[in-house]
Design a protein around this motif. Structure first.
Motif, short mmCIF file in Angstrom:
data_model
loop_
_atom_site.label_atom_id
_atom_site.label_comp_id
_atom_site.label_asym_id
_atom_site.label_seq_id
_atom_site.Cartn_x
_atom_site.Cartn_y
_atom_site.Cartn_z
N ASN A 46 -2.23 34.97 42.89
CA ASN A 46 -3.49 34.22 42.96
C ASN A 46 -3.70 33.34 41.74
OD1 ASN A 46 -4.09 35.39 45.41
ND2 ASN A 46 -5.46 36.94 44.55
N ASN A 47 -2.85 33.49 40.74
CA ASN A 47 -3.01 32.74 39.49
C ASN A 47 -1.66 32.21 39.02
OD1 ASN A 47 -6.00 33.70 38.74
ND2 ASN A 47 -4.85 35.52 39.34
N GLU A 61 -10.78 29.56 32.27
CA GLU A 61 -11.10 30.12 33.59
C GLU A 61 -9.87 30.74 34.23
OE1 GLU A 61 -12.77 28.78 37.99
OE2 GLU A 61 -12.36 27.28 36.46
N GLN A 62 -8.75 30.05 34.17
CA GLN A 62 -7.53 30.56 34.80
C GLN A 62 -7.06 31.84 34.12
OE1 GLN A 62 -5.42 26.92 34.09
NE2 GLN A 62 -5.62 26.21 36.21
N SER A 109 -8.90 33.93 32.42
CA SER A 109 -9.88 34.99 32.66
C SER A 109 -9.75 35.57 34.06
CB SER A 109 -11.30 34.45 32.45
OG SER A 109 -11.48 34.01 31.11
N ARG A 110 -9.52 34.69 35.05
CA ARG A 110 -9.36 35.17 36.43
C ARG A 110 -8.12 36.05 36.57
NH1 ARG A 110 -12.74 33.17 40.14
NH2 ARG A 110 -13.94 31.27 39.66
N ALA A 119 -8.90 39.36 34.94
CA ALA A 119 -9.84 40.11 35.77
C ALA A 119 -9.15 40.71 36.99
CB ALA A 119 -11.00 39.21 36.21
N ASP A 120 -8.25 39.94 37.62
CA ASP A 120 -7.50 40.45 38.77
C ASP A 120 -6.59 41.61 38.36
OD1 ASP A 120 -8.67 38.66 40.45
OD2 ASP A 120 -6.94 37.32 40.61
#
Length: 457
Positions: free
Chosen positions: A298-299, A434-435, A437-438, A441-442
């Motif tokens: 997802n990233n 943002e990328q 951090s996401r 977080a995932d």
């Protein structure tokens, strides 16, 4: 009676454009008869220890470098006396590339007639170190060329004397547990005399080493009794240069996240009791590595590289997962090729093989190159968090902290849970806040609740 000629073997480029290697040990001595592709030496590059196979079949005429010497790529390291009549059928086939060997004249320069006798450029047959025996052209040299080549080949030059003890021994010879003991005691193995077979340094040798009293006078006189000096070379030199380059080239950003990994530890315990994983080594690193691979789906920005020369961002559609490993030779980051295609069992086997190979000092240069993202498991040292430096050429690195029991709020009530801190460093040219951090977080969500994987695949 067939004529003989001298073939010179030059140190080849052992991969990744490395410019030098250190001769660790010779496996042959002057006068020894060797066969094609027989291991003749062990050398240490900036990345790995590599065995050099002989590009010729013949007799060792001279060893041009002694163990412990750092040699530049392209310099002669050994000469062979070979039968020129058999040179085209494997009896003395030259190596290709930087390790090419040539006939030599009396002053050590390549013999023009010898080169003519060899004929047209040879076709490379790759082997595990990227050079070695080759198959020459099918045409047979003319009789005139063979006669000229034989006539111009001089007598065997005076060989460089290398004591047999140095030929047979490594520098220094010991086992991984003994090297670890020496590191723990702050003892330089170069200074410890070995009493084991072939000069092997044993645990007793290290334990009985008294320090300054055992140091040769010429060594002790230089640093004095109050300090010890170790040459910066090999892996440590390469790692230091790479880390400096990374730290001052890529703008590092590090983020932290502490997560409740109780569910992951419970899953780990269940898997260890499952017949499907019988015989497999499962650790928190195994689960975390799989979680990193899932989070990357997802990233994908974190699985990329900044190409400064072409001014392009290269995003990888595969994952070569690097695992930082502390070895007797220093820090290395071998990687698992196409790790994203592996099942959990396959990933477990790959991790076990990677760490065992690294600790034994047998990691190959190919295993150390081509990584796309890395993990460093600082938790095994009891450390909770850190600011890891990126492996050069990669966009991100994850540091796994120690798993500890700690008070944690669950459903508005205080409970004792198993907790881990995650540290993520990334290249801010490639990955924005943002990328990054996401992704973190995932990763935390998966380790907090492994069932979250179902929402990400």
């Amino acid at each position: 009676m067939s004529a003989t000629m001298i073939k010179e073997f030059r140190l080849p480029d052992l991969g990744e454009g490395l410019t030098e290697s250190e001769i660790l040990s010779w496996k042959v001595a002057v006068g020894d008869t060797v066969t094609l592709n027989q291991v003749i030496a062990e050398v240490e590059t900036a990345k790995a220890v590599v065995e050099l196979p002989s590009p010729f079949a013949g007799t060792v005429a001279a060893l041009h470098e002694q163990p412990g010497t750092v040699v530049e790529v392209g310099k002669p390291i050994v000469s062979f006396e070979v039968d020129d009549a058999g040179s085209s059928n494997g009896g003395g086939a030259p190596a290709a590339g930087d390790g090419s060997a040539v006939g030599t004249s009396a002053n050590g320069a390549p013999s023009a007639s010898a080169a003519e006798a060899v004929g047209s450029p040879a076709k490379r047959e790759p082997n595990l170190v990227g050079y070695g025996a080759v198959v020459e052209h099918s045409g047979r040299p003319t009789r005139r060329a063979r006669v000229q080549a034989t006539a111009e080949v001089p007598a065997i030059p005076e060989p460089i004397a290398v004591p047999q003890a140095e030929v047979a021994a490594e520098r220094p010879r010991s086992t991984p547990p003994v090297r670890k003991l020496a590191r723990d005691l702050g003892i330089d193995l170069e200074l410890v005399p070995g009493t084991g077979p072939g000069g092997l340094i044993t645990r007793e040798d290290v334990q009985n080493f008294t320090g300054a009293a055992d140091v040769p006078a010429e060594i002790a006189a230089a640093p004095g009794d109050r300090e010890m000096r170790t040459p910066i070379k090999g892996v440590r030199k390469f790692t230091a240069a790479a880390m400096v380059q990374s730290a001052f080239t890529a703008p590092h950003v590090t983020e932290f996240l502490t997560v409740d990994v109780t569910a992951t530890m419970e899953l780990l315990a269940k898997l260890k009791g499952n017949r499907t994983f019988e015989g497999f080594k499962l650790t928190p690193l195994t689960i975390a590595a799989k979680a990193v691979l899932v989070a990357l789906r997802n990233n994908p920005t974190l699985n990329s590289r900044w190409d400064e020369v072409k001014q392009e961002i290269v995003q990888f559609n595969y994952v070569n997962l690097g695992i930082a490993a502390a070895t007797p030779r220093g820090l290395t980051v071998p990687n698992i090729k196409d790790a994203d295609q592996l099942s959990l069992r396959e990933l477990s086997s790959a991790l076990t093989q990677l760490t065992d190979t690294a600790r034994a000092g047998k990691t190959s240069p190919s295993e150390l190159s081509g990584g796309t993202i890395s993990i460093t498991n600082i938790g095994v040292f009891g450390i909770d968090a850190g600011t890891p430096i990126l492996n050069p050429g990669e966009a991100a690195i994850v540091a796994l902290g120690a798993v500890r029991k700690a008070p944690w709020v669950v459903n508005d009530e205080l409970a004792v849970r198993q907790v881990m801190s995650l540290s993520l460093s990334f290249d801010h040219r490639l990955v924005d806040g943002e990328q990054g951090s996401r992704f973190l977080a995932d990763l935390g969500a998966i380790l907090s609740d492994p069932a979250m994987v179902m929402t990400m695949i």
